[in-house]
Design a protein around this motif. Sequence first.
Motif, PDB file in Angstrom:
ATOM      1  N   ASP A   1       0.831  -1.208   0.000  1.00 39.76           N
ATOM      2  CA  ASP A   1       0.000   0.000   0.000  1.00 39.76           C
ATOM      3  C   ASP A   1       0.864   1.255   0.000  1.00 39.76           C
ATOM      4  O   ASP A   1       0.577   2.224  -0.721  1.00 39.76           O
ATOM      5  N   TYR A   2       1.920   1.253   0.808  1.00 41.07           N
ATOM      6  CA  TYR A   2       2.800   2.420   0.832  1.00 41.07           C
ATOM      7  C   TYR A   2       3.554   2.570  -0.492  1.00 41.07           C
ATOM      8  O   TYR A   2       3.808   3.694  -0.947  1.00 41.07           O
ATOM      9  N   GLN A   3       3.917   1.458  -1.112  1.00 45.67           N
ATOM     10  CA  GLN A   3       4.564   1.524  -2.425  1.00 45.67           C
ATOM     11  C   GLN A   3       3.632   2.135  -3.465  1.00 45.67           C
ATOM     12  O   GLN A   3       4.032   2.972  -4.273  1.00 45.67           O
ATOM     13  N   GLU A   4       2.368   1.724  -3.426  1.00 41.35           N
ATOM     14  CA  GLU A   4       1.427   2.260  -4.394  1.00 41.35           C
ATOM     15  C   GLU A   4       1.191   3.749  -4.146  1.00 41.35           C
ATOM     16  O   GLU A   4       1.061   4.534  -5.097  1.00 41.35           O
ATOM     17  N   ALA A   5       1.139   4.129  -2.870  1.00 39.60           N
ATOM     18  CA  ALA A   5       0.993   5.556  -2.559  1.00 39.60           C
ATOM     19  C   ALA A   5       2.184   6.343  -3.092  1.00 39.60           C
ATOM     20  O   ALA A   5       2.027   7.462  -3.613  1.00 39.60           O
ATOM     21  N   ALA A   6       3.381   5.760  -2.983  1.00 40.01           N
ATOM     22  CA  ALA A   6       4.581   6.454  -3.455  1.00 40.01           C
ATOM     23  C   ALA A   6       4.573   6.619  -4.976  1.00 40.01           C
ATOM     24  O   ALA A   6       4.893   7.692  -5.498  1.00 40.01           O
ATOM     25  N   ILE A   7       4.196   5.574  -5.712  1.00 41.43           N
ATOM     26  CA  ILE A   7       4.221   5.665  -7.169  1.00 41.43           C
ATOM     27  C   ILE A   7       3.135   6.617  -7.665  1.00 41.43           C
ATOM     28  O   ILE A   7       3.328   7.362  -8.631  1.00 41.43           O
ATOM     29  N   VAL A   8       1.987   6.617  -7.012  1.00 37.87           N
ATOM     30  CA  VAL A   8       0.925   7.547  -7.407  1.00 37.87           C
ATOM     31  C   VAL A   8       1.359   8.986  -7.125  1.00 37.87           C
ATOM     32  O   VAL A   8       1.066   9.912  -7.896  1.00 37.87           O
ATOM     33  N   SER A   9       2.097   9.175  -6.014  1.00 34.67           N
ATOM     34  CA  SER A   9       2.592  10.510  -5.694  1.00 34.67           C
ATOM     35  C   SER A   9       3.587  10.999  -6.745  1.00 34.67           C
ATOM     36  O   SER A   9       3.572  12.162  -7.137  1.00 34.67           O
ATOM     37  N   ARG A  10       4.459  10.082  -7.228  1.00 38.58           N
ATOM     38  CA  ARG A  10       5.471  10.472  -8.214  1.00 38.58           C
ATOM     39  C   ARG A  10       4.890  10.643  -9.603  1.00 38.58           C
ATOM     40  O   ARG A  10       5.282  11.522 -10.355  1.00 38.58           O
ATOM     41  N   LEU A  11       3.935   9.782  -9.949  1.00 41.78           N
ATOM     42  CA  LEU A  11       3.409   9.790 -11.306  1.00 41.78           C
ATOM     43  C   LEU A  11       1.964  10.264 -11.375  1.00 41.78           C
ATOM     44  O   LEU A  11       1.303  10.076 -12.385  1.00 41.78           O
ATOM     45  N   GLY A  12       1.498  10.855 -10.281  1.00 38.05           N
ATOM     46  CA  GLY A  12       0.087  11.216 -10.226  1.00 38.05           C
ATOM     47  C   GLY A  12      -0.366  12.103 -11.349  1.00 38.05           C
ATOM     48  O   GLY A  12      -1.481  11.994 -11.849  1.00 38.05           O
ATOM     49  N   ASN A  13       0.516  12.985 -11.821  1.00 36.27           N
ATOM     50  CA  ASN A  13       0.124  13.882 -12.899  1.00 36.27           C
ATOM     51  C   ASN A  13       0.061  13.185 -14.246  1.00 36.27           C
ATOM     52  O   ASN A  13      -0.383  13.771 -15.223  1.00 36.27           O
ATOM     53  N   ARG A  14       0.507  11.939 -14.291  1.00 37.88           N
ATOM     54  CA  ARG A  14       0.479  11.228 -15.573  1.00 37.88           C
ATOM     55  C   ARG A  14      -0.417  10.007 -15.546  1.00 37.88           C
ATOM     56  O   ARG A  14      -0.519   9.297 -16.526  1.00 37.88           O
TER      57      ARG A  14
END
Length: 562
Positions: free
Chosen positions: A548-561
């Motif tokens: 869950d924390y990994q998914e939160a991190a990737i969404v935070s980094r790539l959220g604009n895409r």
Amino acid sequence: MNGVQLLLVIVGAIAVTGIAQRRGLQPALVITLVGFAASFIPGFTRLELDSDIILGLVLPPLLYSAALNFSFVSFVRNLRPILGLGVGLVIVTALVVGLFAAWIVPTLTISTAVVLGAIVAPPDAVAAVAIGRKLGLPKRVMSILTGESLVNDAAALTLFSITVAAVVGTHTLVENPVLLFLYSSVVGIVTGLVLATVATMIRRLLNDSGLETVLGLIVPFAAYLLAEQLGASGVLAVVAAGFAIGGSSSRARYSTRLQERQVWSSLDVLLEAFVFAYMGLQLRFVIQDLQEAGQSVWFVFGAGALILLVVLLIRPVWVFLSFGRHTLTDRLLRRTYDRDERLRERLRVKNEARVARGRRPRQFPVFLNWRESVVVSWTGMRGVVTLAAAAGVPLVLSNGDPFPGRAEIQAIAFIVAVGTLLVQGLTLPSLIKALKLSDPTQDEFDKQQREHAHAVARAAASKVFDEFVKEPPKGVSPALIAQVSRVVEQRTEHTERDAEPDGSSTEGRAFGALYRRVLQAQRDAVVDERNHNKLDDDAAREFLEQLDYQEAAIVSRLGNRL
């Protein structure tokens, strides 16, 4: 009590909890004692809450939170000792305490004394589980204590309702006590499962973590109230709903799970602090009630101390009579095992198969050993249910006469609750340390389970990678495909270790979508492994939280895409 005073009690309970935790003390004990001392402050008025408020607002979220975080597989695996403690011991305690109380307290009849027995019968595992987790009790012991806390409240409250109805002279939905208990249990469980199914379907239609979390907050209250309206066990409805929704939580949004963990953790602290503060604050006014009823305070407190002693002794006797039989059987099996070479060979082959599936090898003893039994026998602290049930004793009978012995019942119930917190709560940590219950093989087993979880996740990730390489989405550059191919070859554990691709938004979206597909595949694989009893529940929960924390991190980094 006005709202300002209630707010001050809650704020004070939270502050005392923080101080107690910082100094390594047991918050439940400290809050209770501080509350008792605070009740003597000049001008302090009585905090009076209806029992329905305590049962309907405090108990459901505490039980629901425990059920959400407790493995149903562990519950079923330890069902026999859980039912023995959560149902058998509750009934025996109620009857023994009832008979003893009727003998030493002249104002109590057999019926009203059994009401008292039902009130003081169910232990509250909150303090015991917190102590055990901090001191490293074996997981099997923790599972039994947690499972017992999810069952014993239903048994005690059902017994309380039956005995109160008999004394007051009111009619219950089902007159036969055994049939009433079965009806209450079955209908309560079905109600919880149906409501959980409906809530899960609604959650899948929502696309907002805040709304999903709010829906989750409503579920325990709805389950409890609906079951109670049907004349069934609201407690079992809450527990069943918690198990059902907790088991399907892997299909919810990662953000919802992260948010709910914090919400329920905070709510647990708040409610537990308030309950124990309320218990301490009430004790002074319970004494006043006795004086107003014309009873000797010293006599009632003396009787309460004797009943407390009975309560403290019943649990060890029950535990060693029930678990002792298993220990004796265990020794006989061990002797047979030592003498029979073919039995040893069969066990060796089975253990090799269990290890190959990532499960712990079966060893003797199978049941609780005597040290674990001692700890389980000393975890009988009373809490919220005893408090709420004592407050729920009716004022009058159906003919308008006062309920006989009400003041004595409430006083003795508080003496037992506070006494168990002081006697068992203060000595339990020292007992656990003295018995040296830490399992020397536990650390190695936990390490193996974590490695097994990673292996299962790697296999699931590789499958998704292979499908991506074979059939890449349109518009994805060869560079990204080559990068994914390298990941497949290296069989890395976590794809976030690889550099995020630079370039067009198409590649960014493709990378993010792939990453989240990998995480979901890993999540499904780990949950499936856990559900098939091939992976320890704690290891699975820890790994799922990391995902869950990994998914939160990737969404935070790539959220604009994404």
